[in-house]
Design a protein around this motif. Structure first.
Motif, PDB file in Angstrom:
ATOM      1  N   SER A  67       2.474  11.815  -0.434  1.00 13.02           N
ATOM      2  CA  SER A  67       3.638  11.165   0.167  1.00 13.02           C
ATOM      3  C   SER A  67       3.556  11.164   1.695  1.00 13.02           C
ATOM      4  O   SER A  67       3.981  10.196   2.349  1.00 13.02           O
ATOM      5  N   SER A  68       3.013  12.215   2.274  1.00 10.67           N
ATOM      6  CA  SER A  68       2.902  12.312   3.725  1.00 10.67           C
ATOM      7  C   SER A  68       1.983  11.229   4.292  1.00 10.67           C
ATOM      8  O   SER A  68       2.190  10.743   5.412  1.00 10.67           O
ATOM      9  N   ILE A  69       0.966  10.849   3.525  1.00  8.23           N
ATOM     10  CA  ILE A  69       0.066   9.765   3.964  1.00  8.23           C
ATOM     11  C   ILE A  69       0.851   8.463   4.102  1.00  8.23           C
ATOM     12  O   ILE A  69       0.717   7.733   5.089  1.00  8.23           O
ATOM     13  N   ALA A  70       1.690   8.187   3.109  1.00 10.65           N
ATOM     14  CA  ALA A  70       2.517   6.979   3.151  1.00 10.65           C
ATOM     15  C   ALA A  70       3.488   7.014   4.323  1.00 10.65           C
ATOM     16  O   ALA A  70       3.711   5.995   4.987  1.00 10.65           O
ATOM     17  N   THR A  71       4.055   8.183   4.584  1.00  6.28           N
ATOM     18  CA  THR A  71       5.002   8.322   5.694  1.00  6.28           C
ATOM     19  C   THR A  71       4.319   8.057   7.036  1.00  6.28           C
ATOM     20  O   THR A  71       4.898   7.409   7.921  1.00  6.28           O
ATOM     21  N   ALA A  72       3.098   8.530   7.179  1.00 10.39           N
ATOM     22  CA  ALA A  72       2.344   8.295   8.418  1.00 10.39           C
ATOM     23  C   ALA A  72       2.085   6.796   8.613  1.00 10.39           C
ATOM     24  O   ALA A  72       2.216   6.264   9.735  1.00 10.39           O
ATOM     25  N   PHE A  73       1.722   6.104   7.528  1.00  9.38           N
ATOM     26  CA  PHE A  73       1.535   4.647   7.580  1.00  9.38           C
ATOM     27  C   PHE A  73       2.805   3.961   8.074  1.00  9.38           C
ATOM     28  O   PHE A  73       2.774   3.112   8.963  1.00  9.38           O
ATOM     29  N   ASN A  74       3.917   4.328   7.451  1.00 12.31           N
ATOM     30  CA  ASN A  74       5.194   3.696   7.792  1.00 12.31           C
ATOM     31  C   ASN A  74       5.610   3.963   9.233  1.00 12.31           C
ATOM     32  O   ASN A  74       6.143   3.079   9.913  1.00 12.31           O
ATOM     33  N   VAL A  82       0.845  -1.209   0.000  1.00 11.34           N
ATOM     34  CA  VAL A  82       0.000   0.000   0.000  1.00 11.34           C
ATOM     35  C   VAL A  82       0.876   1.253   0.000  1.00 11.34           C
ATOM     36  O   VAL A  82       0.639   2.202  -0.774  1.00 11.34           O
ATOM     37  N   VAL A  83       1.902   1.269   0.843  1.00 11.05           N
ATOM     38  CA  VAL A  83       2.800   2.424   0.936  1.00 11.05           C
ATOM     39  C   VAL A  83       3.534   2.639  -0.380  1.00 11.05           C
ATOM     40  O   VAL A  83       3.703   3.781  -0.840  1.00 11.05           O
ATOM     41  N   LEU A  84       3.985   1.562  -1.002  1.00 11.44           N
ATOM     42  CA  LEU A  84       4.678   1.663  -2.284  1.00 11.44           C
ATOM     43  C   LEU A  84       3.788   2.330  -3.337  1.00 11.44           C
ATOM     44  O   LEU A  84       4.234   3.231  -4.063  1.00 11.44           O
ATOM     45  N   LEU A  85       2.541   1.900  -3.421  1.00 15.56           N
ATOM     46  CA  LEU A  85       1.612   2.470  -4.411  1.00 15.56           C
ATOM     47  C   LEU A  85       1.374   3.954  -4.151  1.00 15.56           C
ATOM     48  O   LEU A  85       1.322   4.764  -5.092  1.00 15.56           O
ATOM     49  N   ILE A  86       1.249   4.323  -2.877  1.00 16.07           N
ATOM     50  CA  ILE A  86       1.015   5.734  -2.538  1.00 16.07           C
ATOM     51  C   ILE A  86       2.229   6.584  -2.917  1.00 16.07           C
ATOM     52  O   ILE A  86       2.099   7.668  -3.511  1.00 16.07           O
ATOM     53  N   LYS A  87       3.432   6.099  -2.587  1.00 10.63           N
ATOM     54  CA  LYS A  87       4.648   6.863  -2.875  1.00 10.63           C
ATOM     55  C   LYS A  87       4.901   6.971  -4.381  1.00 10.63           C
ATOM     56  O   LYS A  87       5.365   8.010  -4.867  1.00 10.63           O
ATOM     57  N   TYR A  88       4.588   5.904  -5.089  1.00  9.11           N
ATOM     58  CA  TYR A  88       4.793   5.962  -6.534  1.00  9.11           C
ATOM     59  C   TYR A  88       3.807   6.947  -7.168  1.00  9.11           C
ATOM     60  O   TYR A  88       4.149   7.657  -8.129  1.00  9.11           O
ATOM     61  N   ALA A  89       2.610   7.029  -6.611  1.00  5.54           N
ATOM     62  CA  ALA A  89       1.631   8.005  -7.087  1.00  5.54           C
ATOM     63  C   ALA A  89       2.139   9.426  -6.858  1.00  5.54           C
ATOM     64  O   ALA A  89       1.970  10.313  -7.713  1.00  5.54           O
ATOM     65  N   ALA A  90       2.796   9.645  -5.708  1.00 10.12           N
ATOM     66  CA  ALA A  90       3.362  10.966  -5.415  1.00 10.12           C
ATOM     67  C   ALA A  90       4.448  11.316  -6.426  1.00 10.12           C
ATOM     68  O   ALA A  90       4.551  12.471  -6.872  1.00 10.12           O
ATOM     69  N   TYR A  91       5.257  10.326  -6.803  1.00 12.45           N
ATOM     70  CA  TYR A  91       6.304  10.566  -7.816  1.00 12.45           C
ATOM     71  C   TYR A  91       5.682  10.900  -9.171  1.00 12.45           C
ATOM     72  O   TYR A  91       6.126  11.833  -9.861  1.00 12.45           O
ATOM     73  N   LEU A  92       4.643  10.166  -9.568  1.00 12.41           N
ATOM     74  CA  LEU A  92       3.997  10.424 -10.858  1.00 12.41           C
ATOM     75  C   LEU A  92       3.384  11.819 -10.902  1.00 12.41           C
ATOM     76  O   LEU A  92       3.377  12.473 -11.957  1.00 12.41           O
ATOM     77  N   LEU A  93       2.888  12.287  -9.766  1.00  9.15           N
ATOM     78  CA  LEU A  93       2.266  13.619  -9.722  1.00  9.15           C
ATOM     79  C   LEU A  93       3.300  14.728  -9.858  1.00  9.15           C
ATOM     80  O   LEU A  93       3.007  15.796 -10.419  1.00  9.15           O
ATOM     81  N   THR A  94       4.515  14.504  -9.347  1.00 12.89           N
ATOM     82  CA  THR A  94       5.510  15.576  -9.293  1.00 12.89           C
ATOM     83  C   THR A  94       6.679  15.413 -10.263  1.00 12.89           C
ATOM     84  O   THR A  94       7.250  16.403 -10.710  1.00 12.89           O
ATOM     85  N   GLY A  95       7.052  14.173 -10.548  1.00 11.57           N
ATOM     86  CA  GLY A  95       8.254  13.932 -11.354  1.00 11.57           C
ATOM     87  C   GLY A  95       9.525  14.151 -10.562  1.00 11.57           C
ATOM     88  O   GLY A  95      10.624  14.210 -11.123  1.00 11.57           O
ATOM     89  N   SER A  96       9.408  14.256  -9.225  1.00  9.94           N
ATOM     90  CA  SER A  96      10.559  14.520  -8.361  1.00  9.94           C
ATOM     91  C   SER A  96      11.414  13.270  -8.216  1.00  9.94           C
ATOM     92  O   SER A  96      10.912  12.202  -7.840  1.00  9.94           O
TER      93      SER A  96
END
Length: 327
Positions: free
Chosen positions: A144-151, A45-59
């Motif tokens: 990304s912050s949502i994923a960090t809270a999960f972790n 779940v965390v991986l999918l959330i973080k990858y979504a954050a990357y797709l949104l920003t390109g960071s």
């Protein structure tokens, strides 16, 4: 007849005791396995959330964070396999059990973390050569912050439960997630700085710092696991407890010496020499050993005790009190 009945009753008692302990150990392993399985689900779940954050920003910094989460998924899977193997009973090829499987898995986890750090460093270098502006940075940071809270929440659970049940695999997984939380927070701060300053090369610099932090985390996991694989002794406070228990339960024995300990997963191996008077019968010496073994297993979870009985002339502290003759 008395001797035969005594031995028969003693054998039945030991069989019942073994069944109870085996049941407790099985429940402990079952709980560890459930926690490891939950960790696998959380990591996906965390991986999918973080990858979504990357797709949104390109960071590239957020991409490095997502890349580390791939390792989280793999390490969670490795932990499940290791816990299953560690739960296997002793066999002909492994008469002392399979407890060290968890330490081996932790070494594998450490190696994977190091590999992730090198991959992140590579991406940071490419981003340094060709820096670019970020897309929708605020939305990406929120995701990304949502994923960090999960972790953060789950890493605390893993470390606490891993230490409680003496599972090296769960502790290693939890420590890696905690390192992931720290790097994620660093990424968030870095991306905010990129937005505020407009210096796009900071994105690559942050990713490089993340890589260094992950690299150090991997080294710590490998170092701690390697120490356990080398049959490290129990901590000083636990060893003091073991010595005290031996001193309090030696009965008519003269001394105990050459006390040695080592950890193997959830099991603590304890062995020592017990010196008894030359006039003592084998049965009396055996009763003392049984009492010592029961007391040590009560004081130290998962203890496996091996006692070597010696005659009086083998004493190393002749004339000393039993309390001071445990070494």
């Amino acid at each position: 007849m008395y001797s035969l009945r005594y031995k028969s009753n003693k054998l039945l008692y030991k069989m019942r005791l073994y069944e109870v302990r085996r049941g407790d150990y099985g429940r402990c392993m079952s709980l560890s396995l459930k926690i490891a399985s939950a960790s696998f689900a959380v990591s996906i779940v965390v991986l999918l959330i973080k990858y979504a954050a990357y797709l949104l920003t390109g960071s590239v910094a957020l991409y490095s964070d997502a890349l580390e989460s791939v390792i989280n998924v793999v390490t969670a899977a490795v932990a499940i396999v290791a816990i299953r193997i560690a739960a296997l009973p002793p066999d002909k090829e492994h008469p002392y059990g399979h407890h060290k499987a968890e330490y081996l898995s932790a070494v594998v986890v450490g190696a994977m973390i190091v590999a992730a750090a090198l991959a992140i460093m590579h991406e940071a270098y490419l981003a340094y050569l060709a820096p670019k502006a970020l897309d929708a940075p605020l939305l990406g940071l929120a995701v990304s912050s949502i994923a960090t809270a999960f972790n953060a929440a789950w890493s605390a659970v893993l470390v606490r439960q891993g230490r409680k049940h003496r599972s090296a695999a769960l502790v290693a997984d939890g420590k890696h997630l905690l390192a992931d939380v720290v790097t994620s927070l660093g990424v968030v701060v870095g991306v905010v700085l990129v937005v505020l300053t407009g210096i796009h090369v900071l994105d690559a610099a942050i990713a490089a710092l993340v890589a260094l932090h992950v690299l150090w985390s991997g080294w710590e996991v490998i170092r701690d696991s390697a120490s356990s694989l080398m049959d490290e002794a129990v901590p000083a406070d636990e060893f003091a407890t073991i010595r005290a228990v031996i001193a309090q339960n030696t009965g008519a024995a003269l001394e105990a010496h050459d006390v040695r300990t080592r950890h193997a997963g959830k099991v603590t191996f304890i062995e020592f020499h017990l010196v008894v008077p030359s006039s003592m019968t084998v049965e009396a010496a055996h009763d003392i050993c049984d009492r010592l073994e029961a007391a040590l297993k009560k004081a130290v979870a998962g203890a496996v005790v091996n006692i070597h009985v010696e005659p009086e002339y083998k004493a190393k502290h002749a004339g000393a009190s039993v309390a001071s003759a445990v070494s």
